[in-house]
Write a protein that holds these residues in place. Structure first.
Motif, short mmCIF file in Angstrom:
data_model
loop_
_atom_site.label_atom_id
_atom_site.label_comp_id
_atom_site.label_asym_id
_atom_site.label_seq_id
_atom_site.Cartn_x
_atom_site.Cartn_y
_atom_site.Cartn_z
N ARG A 181 0.90 -1.24 -0.04
CA ARG A 181 0.11 -0.11 0.02
C ARG A 181 0.96 1.22 0.10
N VAL A 182 2.02 1.24 0.60
CA VAL A 182 2.84 2.35 0.78
C VAL A 182 3.69 2.49 -0.37
N LEU A 183 4.38 1.56 -0.60
CA LEU A 183 5.29 1.54 -1.89
C LEU A 183 4.77 1.36 -3.09
N GLY A 184 3.50 0.54 -3.16
CA GLY A 184 2.96 0.37 -4.47
C GLY A 184 3.48 -0.95 -5.18
N ARG A 185 4.12 -1.75 -4.36
CA ARG A 185 4.98 -2.99 -4.83
C ARG A 185 4.84 -3.94 -3.74
N GLU A 186 5.11 -5.25 -4.13
CA GLU A 186 5.41 -6.23 -3.09
C GLU A 186 6.78 -6.19 -2.46
N PRO A 187 6.74 -6.51 -1.14
CA PRO A 187 7.96 -6.37 -0.55
C PRO A 187 9.13 -7.18 -1.07
N ARG A 188 10.35 -7.12 -0.77
CA ARG A 188 11.34 -7.98 -1.46
C ARG A 188 11.22 -9.22 -0.51
N ASP A 189 11.77 -10.13 -1.11
CA ASP A 189 11.87 -11.59 -0.48
C ASP A 189 13.16 -11.73 0.14
N ARG A 190 13.63 -11.27 1.39
CA ARG A 190 14.45 -11.35 2.05
C ARG A 190 14.55 -10.86 3.33
N ASP A 191 15.13 -11.56 4.28
CA ASP A 191 15.14 -11.32 5.60
C ASP A 191 15.83 -10.20 6.07
N PHE A 192 15.70 -9.74 7.45
CA PHE A 192 16.52 -8.58 7.87
C PHE A 192 18.07 -8.92 7.85
N THR A 193 18.57 -10.07 8.22
CA THR A 193 19.75 -10.40 8.14
C THR A 193 20.47 -10.16 6.74
N ALA A 194 19.82 -10.54 5.69
CA ALA A 194 20.26 -10.36 4.34
C ALA A 194 20.36 -8.92 4.03
N PHE A 195 19.33 -8.19 4.49
CA PHE A 195 19.20 -6.80 4.38
C PHE A 195 20.33 -5.93 4.95
N ALA A 196 20.72 -6.45 6.20
CA ALA A 196 21.62 -5.90 6.94
C ALA A 196 23.01 -5.94 6.44
N ARG A 197 23.36 -7.29 6.11
CA ARG A 197 24.56 -7.37 5.54
C ARG A 197 24.69 -6.78 4.09
N GLY A 198 23.67 -6.89 3.36
CA GLY A 198 23.79 -6.08 1.98
C GLY A 198 24.06 -4.58 2.25
N ALA A 199 23.26 -3.81 3.33
CA ALA A 199 23.36 -2.54 3.63
C ALA A 199 24.66 -2.19 4.13
N ALA A 200 25.20 -3.22 4.93
CA ALA A 200 26.88 -3.06 5.47
C ALA A 200 27.76 -3.11 4.48
N GLY A 201 27.60 -4.17 3.57
CA GLY A 201 28.62 -4.20 2.38
C GLY A 201 28.59 -2.87 1.52
N ASP A 202 27.26 -2.23 1.35
CA ASP A 202 27.23 -1.16 0.54
C ASP A 202 27.72 0.34 1.49
N GLY A 203 28.31 0.07 2.70
CA GLY A 203 28.58 1.05 3.58
C GLY A 203 27.57 2.10 4.14
N ALA A 204 26.48 1.32 4.40
CA ALA A 204 25.38 2.41 5.19
C ALA A 204 25.80 2.87 6.33
N TRP A 205 26.34 2.04 7.02
CA TRP A 205 26.90 2.46 8.37
C TRP A 205 28.35 3.35 8.72
N SER A 206 28.80 3.34 7.44
CA SER A 206 30.47 4.01 7.58
C SER A 206 30.17 5.47 6.86
N ARG A 207 29.14 5.98 6.76
CA ARG A 207 28.96 7.37 5.97
C ARG A 207 28.89 8.35 7.17
#
Length: 74
Positions: free
Chosen positions: A48-74
């Protein structure tokens, strides 16, 4: 009754680490409420908010991907 016992045990552990009794009791009851399963049902909120289905991944996968992209080193 089982949840109340767990809350009491959890509160006692928190108190043993120096958390004041009133705060320990509040936190223990909060955890019981959050973990009692009433939040286990999923809804269509993402769609309803994004107009698309949620991605099929758990939070651990999300956090690892974000960390790999440098999300917490900015």
């Amino acid at each position: 009754m089982k949840a109340a016992l767990k809350a009491n045990v959890h509160a006692a552990v928190l108190e043993s680490y120096g958390v004041p009794a009133s705060e320990a009791e509040f936190l223990a009851e909060l955890f019981v409420m959050l973990l009692d399963g009433h939040n286990a049902v999923t809804t269509d909120g993402v769609k309803r908010v994004l107009g698309r289905e949620p991605r099929d991944r758990d939070f651990t996968a999300f956090a690892r991907g974000a960390a790999g992209d440098g999300a917490w080193s900015r």
